[in-house]
Write an enzyme that holds these catalytic residues in place. Structure first.
Site, PDB file in Angstrom:
ATOM      1  N   ASN A  13      23.814  32.668 -31.233  1.00 46.26           N
ATOM      2  CA  ASN A  13      23.154  33.023 -32.497  1.00 46.26           C
ATOM      3  C   ASN A  13      24.260  33.109 -33.538  1.00 46.26           C
ATOM      4  O   ASN A  13      25.017  34.074 -33.560  1.00 46.26           O
ATOM      5  CB  ASN A  13      22.429  34.364 -32.342  1.00 46.26           C
ATOM      6  N   TRP A  14      24.344  32.086 -34.357  1.00 50.29           N
ATOM      7  CA  TRP A  14      25.448  32.011 -35.317  1.00 50.29           C
ATOM      8  C   TRP A  14      25.236  32.962 -36.497  1.00 50.29           C
ATOM      9  O   TRP A  14      26.137  33.124 -37.314  1.00 50.29           O
ATOM     10  CB  TRP A  14      25.609  30.570 -35.830  1.00 50.29           C
ATOM     11  N   LYS A  15      24.051  33.537 -36.608  1.00 54.68           N
ATOM     12  CA  LYS A  15      23.717  34.441 -37.723  1.00 54.68           C
ATOM     13  C   LYS A  15      24.068  33.768 -39.061  1.00 54.68           C
ATOM     14  O   LYS A  15      23.924  32.548 -39.171  1.00 54.68           O
ATOM     15  CB  LYS A  15      24.400  35.796 -37.519  1.00 54.68           C
ATOM     16  N   HIS A  98      14.583  39.442 -34.214  1.00 53.16           N
ATOM     17  CA  HIS A  98      15.930  39.982 -34.012  1.00 53.16           C
ATOM     18  C   HIS A  98      16.030  41.358 -34.687  1.00 53.16           C
ATOM     19  O   HIS A  98      15.431  41.566 -35.745  1.00 53.16           O
ATOM     20  CB  HIS A  98      16.960  39.014 -34.591  1.00 53.16           C
ATOM     21  N   GLU A 100      18.242  42.658 -36.428  1.00 55.29           N
ATOM     22  CA  GLU A 100      18.719  42.628 -37.821  1.00 55.29           C
ATOM     23  C   GLU A 100      17.563  42.333 -38.765  1.00 55.29           C
ATOM     24  O   GLU A 100      17.494  42.859 -39.873  1.00 55.29           O
ATOM     25  CB  GLU A 100      19.856  41.597 -37.955  1.00 55.29           C
ATOM     26  N   GLU A 170      18.094  43.094 -26.410  1.00 51.63           N
ATOM     27  CA  GLU A 170      19.288  43.299 -27.215  1.00 51.63           C
ATOM     28  C   GLU A 170      19.324  44.754 -27.674  1.00 51.63           C
ATOM     29  O   GLU A 170      18.736  45.083 -28.727  1.00 51.63           O
ATOM     30  CB  GLU A 170      19.279  42.385 -28.442  1.00 51.63           C
ATOM     31  N   GLY A 176      27.253  43.623 -32.014  1.00 55.45           N
ATOM     32  CA  GLY A 176      28.366  43.575 -32.955  1.00 55.45           C
ATOM     33  C   GLY A 176      29.276  44.793 -32.887  1.00 55.45           C
ATOM     34  O   GLY A 176      30.119  44.997 -33.763  1.00 55.45           O
ATOM     35  N   SER A 216      27.244  42.133 -27.711  1.00 57.01           N
ATOM     36  CA  SER A 216      28.670  42.115 -27.366  1.00 57.01           C
ATOM     37  C   SER A 216      28.961  41.395 -26.050  1.00 57.01           C
ATOM     38  O   SER A 216      29.816  41.821 -25.271  1.00 57.01           O
ATOM     39  CB  SER A 216      29.236  43.549 -27.348  1.00 57.01           C
ATOM     40  N   GLY A 237      26.209  36.566 -30.085  1.00 58.58           N
ATOM     41  CA  GLY A 237      26.474  36.536 -31.520  1.00 58.58           C
ATOM     42  C   GLY A 237      27.915  36.156 -31.798  1.00 58.58           C
ATOM     43  O   GLY A 237      28.285  34.981 -31.775  1.00 58.58           O
ATOM     44  N   GLY A 238      28.753  37.164 -32.020  1.00 59.63           N
ATOM     45  CA  GLY A 238      30.146  36.950 -32.440  1.00 59.63           C
ATOM     46  C   GLY A 238      30.901  35.932 -31.593  1.00 59.63           C
ATOM     47  O   GLY A 238      31.588  35.061 -32.135  1.00 59.63           O
TER      48      GLY A 238
HETATM   49  P1  13P Z   1      26.992  40.133 -30.798  1.00 59.33           P
HETATM   50  O1  13P Z   1      27.190  39.228 -29.608  1.00 59.33           O
HETATM   51  O2  13P Z   1      27.883  39.810 -31.949  1.00 59.33           O
HETATM   52  O3  13P Z   1      27.041  41.579 -30.385  1.00 59.33           O
HETATM   53  O4  13P Z   1      25.509  39.868 -31.337  1.00 59.33           O
HETATM   54  C1  13P Z   1      24.465  39.863 -30.439  1.00 59.33           C
HETATM   55  C2  13P Z   1      23.248  39.354 -31.114  1.00 59.33           C
HETATM   56  O5  13P Z   1      22.717  39.974 -32.005  1.00 59.33           O
HETATM   57  C3  13P Z   1      22.738  38.046 -30.680  1.00 59.33           C
HETATM   58  O6  13P Z   1      21.482  37.792 -31.223  1.00 59.33           O
END
Ligand code: 13P
Length: 255
Positions: A13-15, A98, A100, A170, A176, A216, A237-238
């Site tokens: 997930n590149w956000k 998600h 967020e 999640e 994050g 994470s 994510g990251g």
């Molecule tokens: P991180 O891997 O950066 O913690 O993010 C997880 C996430 O929200 C994937 O959708």
């Protein structure tokens, strides 16, 4: 290790990150590493990067996804993108609900439910996210939150309709933050979600639904997470923005 009924899925997930040039470069690296992956691989990219990444991924087994979509098919909905538009642009997946989006953009379980209907109708694979906040975990509300979010998102469908659905657990406190759920915490939550699926939609759907862990995930912890029997993949994510880390995650070895 996941059941043979469920093919592992590693989804990035590149956000809201990367320029088009950076997106193309990262997608090229992911495509080049796909042959060495331990399961299916997907990247969920910003809307503007979809055509560029679709072109790079053409002919590769790596699937392309959006990070959200709106539930209407078309019309006067300024700023929104429909499931059909995602498909038309080359996507085969879409992340829905998600945390967020729930926290920053006011998405509710009902919104996720409507989006799910649109995504399924368009023939895309939905990745439906659920997860508790730190406060909810500390006040023993984790199971109630997961039950409510899963039931709310999946409400009103027949089991056969839900066959393409991928769930993602999640925990919000792990996103994050560098604070990953322990393998035991992830397994416990995944098992709970699978039991909810069984209660609501029966054994066959529960046994066949992939449940990803997100929060994470790194090259260093993916193997122990993937070793859990109900962890069927990762939503990353990251670490999905870092070529070497993501390639290692794609090649996880369920320890
Ligand atoms: P991180 O891997 O950066 O913690 O993010 C997880 C996430 O929200 C994937 O959708």
């Amino acid at each position: 290790m996941t059941s043979p009924l469920r093919r592992p899925l590693i989804a990035g997930n590149w956000k809201m990150n990367l320029t088009l040039a950076q997106s193309a470069e990262l997608a090229r690296a992911v495509a080049a590493g796909a042959a060495a992956a331990s399961g299916e691989v997907a990247v969920c990219v910003p809307f503007t990067a979809i055509p560029v990444v679709a072109e790079v991924l053409r002919g590769s087994p790596v699937r392309l996804g959006g990070q959200d979509c709106y539930w209407e098919a078309q019309g006067a909905y300024t700023g929104e993108i429909s499931a059909g538009m995602l498909k038309d642009a080359g996507c085969r997946m879409a992340i829905l609900g998600h945390s967020e989006r729930r926290k920053l953009f006011g998405e509710t379980d009902e919104h996720v439910n409507r989006k799910l209907a649109a995504v399924l109708k368009a023939g895309l694979t939905p990745i439906v996210c659920v997860g508790e906040t730190l406060d909810e975990r500390e006040t023993q509300k984790t199971w109630r939150v997961l039950e409510t979010q899963a039931a709310g998102a999946l409400k009103g469908f027949a089991p056969a309709d839900l066959a393409p659905v991928v769930l993602a657990y999640e925990p919000v406190w792990a996103i994050g933050t560098g604070k990953t759920a322990t393998p035991a915490q992830a397994q416990e939550a995944h098992l709970f979600l699978r039991a909810q699926l069984k209660k609501l939609y029966g054994e066959a759907l529960a046994a066949g639904t992939r449940i990803l862990y997100g929060g994470s995930v790194t090259a260093d912890n993916v193997d122990v997470l993937m070793a859990q029997p109900d962890v069927d993949g990762a939503l990353v994510g990251g670490a999905s923005l870092k070529k070497d880390a993501f390639l290692r995650i794609m090649g996880f070895q369920a320890a």
